[in-house]
Design a protein around this motif. Structure first.
Motif, PDB file in Angstrom:
ATOM      1  N   THR A 126      -8.906   1.420   6.244  1.00  0.00           N
ATOM      2  CA  THR A 126      -9.501   2.410   5.351  1.00  0.00           C
ATOM      3  C   THR A 126     -10.728   2.983   6.036  1.00  0.00           C
ATOM      4  O   THR A 126     -11.566   2.236   6.506  1.00  0.00           O
ATOM      5  CB  THR A 126      -9.929   1.757   4.032  1.00  0.00           C
ATOM      6  N   VAL A 157      -7.073  14.517   9.318  1.00  0.00           N
ATOM      7  CA  VAL A 157      -7.756  13.825   8.230  1.00  0.00           C
ATOM      8  C   VAL A 157      -8.819  14.748   7.664  1.00  0.00           C
ATOM      9  O   VAL A 157      -9.524  15.421   8.411  1.00  0.00           O
ATOM     10  CB  VAL A 157      -8.438  12.535   8.755  1.00  0.00           C
ATOM     11  N   PRO A 215       3.891  11.629   5.744  1.00  0.00           N
ATOM     12  CA  PRO A 215       5.010  11.995   4.864  1.00  0.00           C
ATOM     13  C   PRO A 215       5.358  13.464   5.009  1.00  0.00           C
ATOM     14  O   PRO A 215       4.486  14.324   4.988  1.00  0.00           O
ATOM     15  CB  PRO A 215       4.492  11.685   3.465  1.00  0.00           C
ATOM     16  N   LYS A 238       0.857  -1.177   0.000  1.00  0.00           N
ATOM     17  CA  LYS A 238       0.000   0.000   0.000  1.00  0.00           C
ATOM     18  C   LYS A 238       0.895   1.229   0.000  1.00  0.00           C
ATOM     19  O   LYS A 238       1.650   1.441   0.923  1.00  0.00           O
ATOM     20  CB  LYS A 238      -0.869  -0.006   1.256  1.00  0.00           C
ATOM     21  N   ALA A 239       0.834   1.991  -1.046  1.00  0.00           N
ATOM     22  CA  ALA A 239       1.740   3.121  -1.158  1.00  0.00           C
ATOM     23  C   ALA A 239       0.995   4.415  -0.862  1.00  0.00           C
ATOM     24  O   ALA A 239      -0.223   4.476  -0.932  1.00  0.00           O
ATOM     25  CB  ALA A 239       2.297   3.186  -2.582  1.00  0.00           C
ATOM     26  N   ALA A 240       1.763   5.429  -0.561  1.00  0.00           N
ATOM     27  CA  ALA A 240       1.233   6.788  -0.438  1.00  0.00           C
ATOM     28  C   ALA A 240       0.068   6.853   0.534  1.00  0.00           C
ATOM     29  O   ALA A 240      -0.979   7.413   0.245  1.00  0.00           O
ATOM     30  CB  ALA A 240       0.818   7.341  -1.797  1.00  0.00           C
ATOM     31  N   VAL A 241       0.232   6.263   1.717  1.00  0.00           N
ATOM     32  CA  VAL A 241      -0.853   6.308   2.681  1.00  0.00           C
ATOM     33  C   VAL A 241      -0.803   7.622   3.443  1.00  0.00           C
ATOM     34  O   VAL A 241       0.183   8.351   3.420  1.00  0.00           O
ATOM     35  CB  VAL A 241      -0.778   5.128   3.673  1.00  0.00           C
ATOM     36  N   MET A 242      -1.902   7.890   4.159  1.00  0.00           N
ATOM     37  CA  MET A 242      -1.999   9.126   4.919  1.00  0.00           C
ATOM     38  C   MET A 242      -1.016   9.148   6.068  1.00  0.00           C
ATOM     39  O   MET A 242      -0.407  10.175   6.343  1.00  0.00           O
ATOM     40  CB  MET A 242      -3.437   9.211   5.423  1.00  0.00           C
ATOM     41  N   PRO A 293     -11.940   9.488   1.958  1.00  0.00           N
ATOM     42  CA  PRO A 293     -11.496   8.109   2.230  1.00  0.00           C
ATOM     43  C   PRO A 293      -9.992   8.088   2.446  1.00  0.00           C
ATOM     44  O   PRO A 293      -9.228   8.516   1.581  1.00  0.00           O
ATOM     45  CB  PRO A 293     -11.882   7.341   0.971  1.00  0.00           C
ATOM     46  N   SER A 294      -9.568   7.648   3.632  1.00  0.00           N
ATOM     47  CA  SER A 294      -8.148   7.680   3.976  1.00  0.00           C
ATOM     48  C   SER A 294      -7.648   6.298   4.321  1.00  0.00           C
ATOM     49  O   SER A 294      -8.390   5.474   4.847  1.00  0.00           O
ATOM     50  CB  SER A 294      -7.926   8.599   5.186  1.00  0.00           C
ATOM     51  N   ASN A 295      -6.389   6.051   4.001  1.00  0.00           N
ATOM     52  CA  ASN A 295      -5.745   4.777   4.328  1.00  0.00           C
ATOM     53  C   ASN A 295      -4.618   5.033   5.304  1.00  0.00           C
ATOM     54  O   ASN A 295      -3.817   5.947   5.106  1.00  0.00           O
ATOM     55  CB  ASN A 295      -5.152   4.146   3.072  1.00  0.00           C
TER      56      ASN A 295
END
Lengths: 383, 403, 670
Positions: free
Chosen positions: A352, A292, A282, A262-266, A297-299
């Motif tokens: 998620t 948030v 990041p 899972k890339a580029a998560v919150m 929708p956030s991961n």
């Protein structure tokens, strides 16, 4: 004079039509009627075609010759289908006693074997020459058999492959891929460099590889997977308000143990070996809060670096408690939670979620906690 | 077996070639001046890095192109059929081929090395001095300033939309995502673009050297009004930025009792507050945009009049002269002019009123109630509210005080 | 089913003896005889002849070219001035989606397939392709797919998500009409055509070459088409999977691309571009092949560095699989991925550059005749270079983050596609028209065609480089004053120039159509070998007989036909090419050695029927699964019919050839 085949078809068509009427009268819903009527029409059509073309069929045009023809006296060849039909029947009975899956398998086997038996019987009395009969049968059944068989075999191979890949961990996966690719390349190279190869050798190697794959797939699939049972996911935990549990539930058993890159998560939330929970987004410093967007929708990924299986739970205040039929019970609320599946020691799981309310107007603050670990929380701020 | 006639007069071909060449030359020199989204006018460190990498590559490509074109021209002139015998049937010169293969490869290696270096530098996130979050949704941008020590210290989150204000000379890291479909954040003067993907968070380094307003546009096709989804980054001196920040965080100022603006406040609560948020306004809990808008939010209007565009930066909040004052200001004047915000004299009342009364007529959006089945009855964009002139007056008066 | 039993001649009771049958299965089942018409519309609709199929592909592709061109003209009309009102935002979005989709899938790919179908058997000395009925099936599939795709205009609106159809914008909440469903299903059907065609041509090329034609003696057009077919075989399944996921997401409530369910929208992008990048090589390699044929003929020299051209084509085929994410440089891949793909993209520029060098060196030192075909081929070399160089500027990934999704990219791909694929096709038209239709296209009209097309193309797409670098993004239904910049030569000005340029292109295409009509009516019959060409397809009649070659030629060298016509009588290093035979003489020699009995594949109904069942299934997915079941039954019926029809029609069932016409039909046995 009608052939046996056309008689069979006519009878089946009539039976289907009658069944359609009976079904329509006694049952609700149109699907059954439509299905049976379509079957009746299709069978009737086939019967029509067979009757219309019976001028090519000696047994219909010239009964006397048909009686004395060699073909009608030829003994049928050895045949595996009776065994299959018996097996199917046995499976159905067995399934009625044990699992319904066997019933379905049995019925499928009955249908397939029965159909093949019919086709074989027809083709074997087509003429006196065995080669001709086999060619005929192949000509008729081939267009249906070959694609279906190929799909089935392909499906099994692909499914086995998928079970193996789901079983492997994040680091073993690429290794397995590379090994498989190298084997295929080596095999291809060997194949290409030979001047000629016996077809049996090729068939043998391919069969060996396919069998290995299927065996691996079955082994991996059986490890923790139920046989055709419906998966329970963490959504069930949410519905049953079990997100606070530290126990291993059904949902956890069936969860994939690999987080598919899972890339580029919150944010990455880590529970370290000292039992401390921190969040890292990041480009930002590690902290005890995440921000948030509302309705977004956030991961987030939960990294469990402690020495016990843990899950991460998001609590978003309270929601109305629902009874069995999904109706709200007045005045009763339950925590509104989302959670990850249990992450093993050193493992990760994804969460998620979407939060619709602003923190400023929420009754309770939103927070991420780990059931079983006291005093640690990540504040979730929704501006 | 003569082939069909092929001879054309040489002078006419030469003239034509010359004309084409002249046209190309004119084209290369004729560009817009002051195109606000010009990618060859970098105004910040990151865009500069890209530009310094970009123009040498263009130069090399241009030289190669000219060489090929010159070769073709030469061939056309020199090797025309003038009745000479059939030429030598040469099948190729491997040595020449290999040399002309290795040469471009070497040039490309020379290009690749600085490319990778610039790439890595632009992906750096550890030296952030100011974090700003950005959310794309159909068809506007929300800008959110999280609580942090950067940006000169922010004590409490606040939310704006359409214009992102940053301090000059600061390494800003934009973290962005989307609430519905994929959008893309692009301020050409400051950096390349980055897609804003729902469920993912992507970062964009941004730094502006001088105070000014830098224009941008959503550059990933996002549906009906993709063309109308714009934004600007406003860079202010650190001192001006502190002023702006303090203004954003000041408490809610209720309108005077009995004024038109007070009526506007009630109108706002009854007509707008179910989607829009004004921090500090007691709306009685009606705010529930997830029930009305598919992406779940509407622009935060707390300090609407401190920015000068609205409706996804599609329209100016200010009249044309006032706009020019701000957009054409020199870096020294800019901060002061921008911080003036939207005064009643400068307000673009016509478009603001039209928007309030019937937004879908001004910007294509999905708000037709009869066609909202696929989104469970929620609209994508602002629906037509059917307000009369009085209500519009009240709301405009109320909004004018949101500064 | 009819089972035919030949009773034994004597009454036999012993069940063990098995008399040999006098009938084979292929002859026994004659429920549906094969169609036998050789004239009239039925000869075209049921044909399996590769030449007729090639012509049908070409005609349909040209029709779709005009449609897509009209869509482009509407787009340019909308962008001629600021705040245009020609098209609404919704219609504009549909228009640019359908323009791209039609141009790529319904014009460029079928046109290449048509040329390949017609020419490859002729170029390798074969009489037809390996699987003639599948060939016909492929054509009807493509046509059915194209019709399904365009039905959407009349049934609620066309697809409006862009030809790349990024998720989640293309899912139901954001694209509520059925347009995207028609798009996915129509292209799914057309994809079947490409896939079956690819398998067909690969087998044909690998197995059916004339004796003596090794792979390195094949014409370059055939080589480039071989690479293209391999690209298709591996790329089409990827987009098939993507379309299935899309259809299931939209029609059956799947969550493959729903972020709220935890899915990643980038999955679609990866799947699409893993197909999409080889796709652009699929679009341009055929034209590379055409140009590699045309330039040598009109320079009177062989292709410079034939092995290099072939191997660079193969290299492009391989490397093309490793660069797909250069379409995703701004999509949020990490810097390492971006660096890898940027480097790979730069690498792929090398083999493409090799080809440009080889073409230039082919012309260098030659004896150039500037026929229309030659002009188009040279135009490709120049215009494709421009497009290729702008492509190199995109390979620099940080630059690309400024360029992507702007008109600079639009300029790039139109230069490589219009200046590459389209100009190549036109070169092919003017070159091969006399062979296919027996007359040369008028050269004067052709030259006007070429110059107007070149000027129009550069007027339309040249300024887009500028407007793109100055910040005009793509896919915007309006241009605005605010973002257009100051001065006379601002973005608005160049957009107006581009619109005028598009009208010039339209005029040039009109001229081409006029040329076709004029040629059919007025031009004299062309000689057998009007261009003094080099490859085997010219060693036939005009147009070729149905069986192509009276006797299969034996090949002894590359450019076999040229070597039969010319011999080098020079001594030592000196060269002196002397003509030793004319095309007519060579053809007469072949006719004298004609084979006795040439058996050609017979026409068939079933490919058409099977292809017709597919749109029915597709419509059922959109409107109700019952329809799909009916379509499925039709498909099964057609498959069985296909399998069970007699292997050939009986010779006696065909109309006998009319005596006074040159034989264009089967040579029947007697």
């Amino acid at each position: 004079m009608l052939t046996n085949g056309s008689k069979l078809l006519l009878a089946a068509a009539t039976l289907a039509a009658v069944a359609a009427i009976v079904y329509g009268v006694t049952q609700d819903g149109t699907l059954g009627v439509v299905g049976l009527l379509s079957a009746a029409i299709a069978l009737g059509l086939l019967a029509g075609i067979v009757i219309a073309t019976r001028d090519g069929n000696v047994s219909a045009m010239d009964e006397a010759a048909a009686q004395t023809a060699v073909a009608t006296h030829v003994a049928p060849e050895g045949n595996v289908w009776p065994l299959m039909v018996a097996g199917g029947a046995a499976l159905v009975v067995l399934g009625l006693v044990t699992q319904s899956a066997f019933v379905m398998l049995g019925i499928g086997l009955l249908l397939i074997a029965g159909l093949q038996w019919m086709v074989d019987a027809w083709s074997q009395s087509a003429s006196a020459d065995g080669t001709f009969n086999r060619d005929t049968r192949a000509r008729f059944a081939g267009p249906l058999e070959v694609p279906l068989l190929a799909t089935a075999v392909g499906g099994v191979v692909v499914f086995s492959f998928s079970r193996i890949m789901l079983f492997l961990s994040k680091t073993a996966g690429p290794v397995a891929f590379v090994v498989a690719a190298v084997l295929i390349l080596a095999g291809g190279f060997l194949f290409a460099s030979q001047r000629s190869m016996r077809s049996t050798a090729v068939a043998g190697v391919t069969a060996f590889a396919a069998l290995g794959l299927v065996a691996g797939g079955v082994a991996a699939g059986l490890d923790g997977e139920r046989f055709i049972e419906e998966h329970e996911t963490t959504a069930l935990l949410r519905e049953e308000s079990e997100c606070d549990t530290t126990d291993e539930t059904h949902a956890d058993e069936n969860a994939s143990q690999t987080v598919g890159n899972k890339a580029a998560v919150m944010a990455d939330i880590t529970l370290d070996s000292d039992g401390e929970l921190t969040s890292k987004a990041p480009g930002q410093q590690a902290s005890q809060r995440i921000v948030v967007g509302r309705g977004n929708p956030s991961n987030i990924i939960f990294h469990n670096e402690s020495d016990e299986p843990r899950r991460l739970t998001l609590t978003m205040g309270q929601r109305p408690l629902l009874d069995e039929e999904g109706e709200e019970i007045d005045g009763q609320t339950t925590p509104d939670q989302r959670c990850t599946a249990l992450a093993e020691e050193g493992g990760s799981q994804v969460l998620t979620f979407t939060i619709d309310k602003r923190s400023a107007v929420a009754d309770e603050p939103f927070e991420l906690t780990v059931p079983g670990v006291e005093g640690q929380a990540i504040e979730v701020v929704v501006p | 077996m003569t082939p069909p006639a092929t001879v054309t007069r040489v002078p006419s071909r030469r003239r034509l070639l010359f004309a084409v060449g002249a046209l190309v030359a004119v084209m290369l020199s004729a560009c817009a001046e002051d195109a606000v989204q010009d990618t060859w006018q970098p105004e910040g460190e990151n865009a500069n890095r890209i530009h310094n990498l970009q123009w040498p590559v263009f130069a090399i490509a241009g030289v190669v192109g000219l060489l090929v074109f010159a070769a073709i021209v030469w061939i056309v002139i020199r090797y025309r059929d003038r009745g000479q015998p059939i030429p030598k049937q040469s099948h190729g010169k491997p040595a020449l081929e290999i040399a002309l293969t290795i040469l471009p490869a070497l040039i490309l290696v020379g290009v690749a090395v600085p490319t990778v270096g610039t790439l890595m530098a632009l992906a750096e996130t550890d030296d952030t001095e100011c974090s700003v979050n950005v959310y794309g949704q159909q068809w506007w941008w929300e800008v959110e300033y999280p609580e942090q020590e950067g940006c000169g210290g922010i004590d409490r989150e606040f939310v704006t939309s359409g214009q992102m204000v940053i301090p000059t000379g600061t390494k800003v890291l934009i973290s962005g995502t989307s609430r519905d479909v994929i959008h893309s954040w692009w301020i050409p003067a400051l950096n390349g673009k980055k897609d804003m993907v729902p469920g993912r968070v992507h970062t964009v380094r941004t730094q502006a050297d001088e105070p000014g307003i830098y224009a941008g546009q959503c550059t990933e096709f996002c549906g009906l009004s993709h063309a109308n989804m714009r934004m600007e980054v406003v860079a202010l001196d650190p001192g001006d930025f502190e002023t702006w920040k303090a203004n954003q965080l000041k408490p809610y100022a209720a309108p005077e009792e009995g004024s038109v603006a007070a009526e506007g406040e009630s109108a706002f609560i009854s007509q707008c507050a179910r989607c829009h948020v004004v921090d500090g306004l007691d709306d009685g809990g009606v705010n529930a945009p997830t029930q009305f808008v598919y992406s779940g939010t509407a622009p935060n209007l707390t300090n609407l009049m401190t920015r000068n565009t609205f409706a996804g930066a599609m329209f100016d909040l200010v009249t044309d002269e006032c706009r020019e004052r701000v957009w054409e200001a020199t870096p020294e004047e800019f901060g002061e002019r921008y911080l003036e915000g939207v005064t009643p004299e400068c307000l673009n009342e016509v478009e603001l009123r039209a928007w309030i009364k019937n937004a879908p007529a001004m910007k294509p959006m999905y708000t037709d109630g009869t066609k909202l089945g696929p989104t469970d009855g929620r609209s994508r964009g602002m629906p037509a509210l059917g307000l009369n002139d009085d209500q519009a007056d009240q709301l405009v008066a109320y909004l004018l005080e949101r500064n | 089913m009819a089972i035919i039993e030949r009773p034994a001649t004597e009454p036999v009771v012993a069940p063990t003896s098995t008399p040999t049958p006098t009938v084979t299965p292929s002859e026994a089942f004659g429920t549906f005889r094969r169609p036998v018409e050789t004239t009239g519309w039925r000869a075209w609709v049921f044909t399996v002849d590769h030449k007729k199929i090639g012509i049908m592909y070409g005609a349909s592709a040209l029709f779709f070219f005009v449609i897509a061109g009209l869509e482009a003209l509407l787009i340019r009309a909308q962008l001629a001035g600021p705040e245009g009102t020609v098209l609404s935002a919704d219609v504009y979005n549909q228009m640019f989606t359908m323009h791209a989709t039609t141009m790529i899938f319904l014009f460029a790919m079928p046109m290449a397939a048509g040329l390949a179908n017609y020419l490859i058997p002729l170029q390798i000395g074969a009489r037809d392709v390996a699987f003639p009925r599948i060939n016909a099936f492929g054509f009807w599939c493509f046509l059915a797919g194209g019709i399904v795709l365009n039905l959407s205009w009349f049934l609620g609106g066309a697809a409006d998500g862009g030809w790349f159809m990024y998720q989640p914008n293309a899912s139901v909440p954001f694209s509520p009409t059925n347009g995207v469903d028609f798009w996915a299903l129509g292209l799914q059907i057309a994809g079947i055509a490409s896939l079956t065609g690819a398998i067909n041509l690969i087998v044909t090329i690998l197995n059916m070459r004339a004796p003596g034609m090794s792979l390195m003696r094949m014409p370059v057009f055939t080589w480039m088409m071989l690479v293209t077919q391999f690209l298709l075989v591996f790329a089409i399944p990827v987009i098939t999977v993507a379309f299935f996921l899309l259809t299931f997401q939209r029609s059956f409530d799947a969550s493959f691309f729903s972020p709220a369910a935890g899915a990643d929208p980038l999955l679609w992008q990866h799947l699409f571009w893993i197909f999409g990048h080889p796709e652009v090589y699929i679009l341009v390699l055929p034209s590379f092949g055409i140009v590699s044929e045309v330039l040598p003929v009109f320079s009177r020299k062989p292709l410079f560095g034939y092995p290099f051209v072939v191997f660079s084509g193969i290299a492009i085929g391989f490397l093309g699989w490793g660069v797909w994410a250069h379409h995703m440089f701004a999509s949020g891949l990490g810097p390492v991925s971006v660096a890898v793909f940027a480097t790979a993209t730069m690498a792929i520029a090398v083999p493409t550059g090799v080809k440009i060098i080889n073409w230039t060196m082919t012309m260098w030192g030659g004896k150039l005749r500037f026929t229309t075909a030659m002009l188009f081929a040279m135009g490709l070399v120049v215009q494709f270079t421009v497009g290729g160089l702008s492509g190199v500027t995109h390979a620099v990934a940080p630059s690309d983050t400024q360029q992507t999704d702007t008109y600079y990219i639009v300029a790039h791909f139109h230069y490589v596609l219009f200046g590459g694929a389209v100009l190549g096709f036109f070169a092919g038209f003017y070159y091969w028209w006399p062979k296919v239709f027996g007359k040369c296209l008028n050269e004067r009209l052709g030259k006007w065609n070429f110059w107007l097309m070149t000027i129009g193309m550069n007027m339309t797409f040249g300024p887009m480089h500028i407007t793109g670098l100055q910040g005009q993004p793509r896919r915007m239904y309006v241009t605005t004053d605010e973002r257009a910049g100051e001065g006379f030569f601002n973005i608005l000005f160049w957009n107006s120039v581009a619109t005028i340029g598009s009208l010039v292109i339209a005029v040039s295409v009109l001229l081409f159509v006029i040329n076709i009509v004029h040629t059919t009516r007025k031009e004299p019959t062309a000689p057998l070998d009007p261009w003094d060409a080099r490859t085997l397809e010219w060693m036939t009649t005009n147009p070729p007989k149905e069986h192509n070659f009276d006797t299969v030629p034996t090949v002894t060298a590359l450019d076999e036909f040229f070597h039969r016509k010319y011999q080098d009588v020079g001594e030592g290093d000196a060269h002196d090419l002397q003509r030793i035979a004319t095309a007519e003489e060579i053809l007469a020699e072949q006719e004298a050695k004609a084979d006795e009995h040439i058996h050609l594949p017979s026409p068939s109904y079933w490919p058409l029927l099977l292809a017709l069942s597919l749109p029915v299934i597709a419509l059922g997915v959109i409107y109700g699964l019952v329809v799909s079941v009916v379509g499925g039954m039709l498909a099964i019926f057609a498959i069985f019919g296909w399998a069970l029809e007699p292997a050939t029609a009986d010779d006696s069932e065909f109309d006998p050839p009319v005596d006074d016409e040159p034989s264009t039909e089967l040579v029947t046995s007697d």
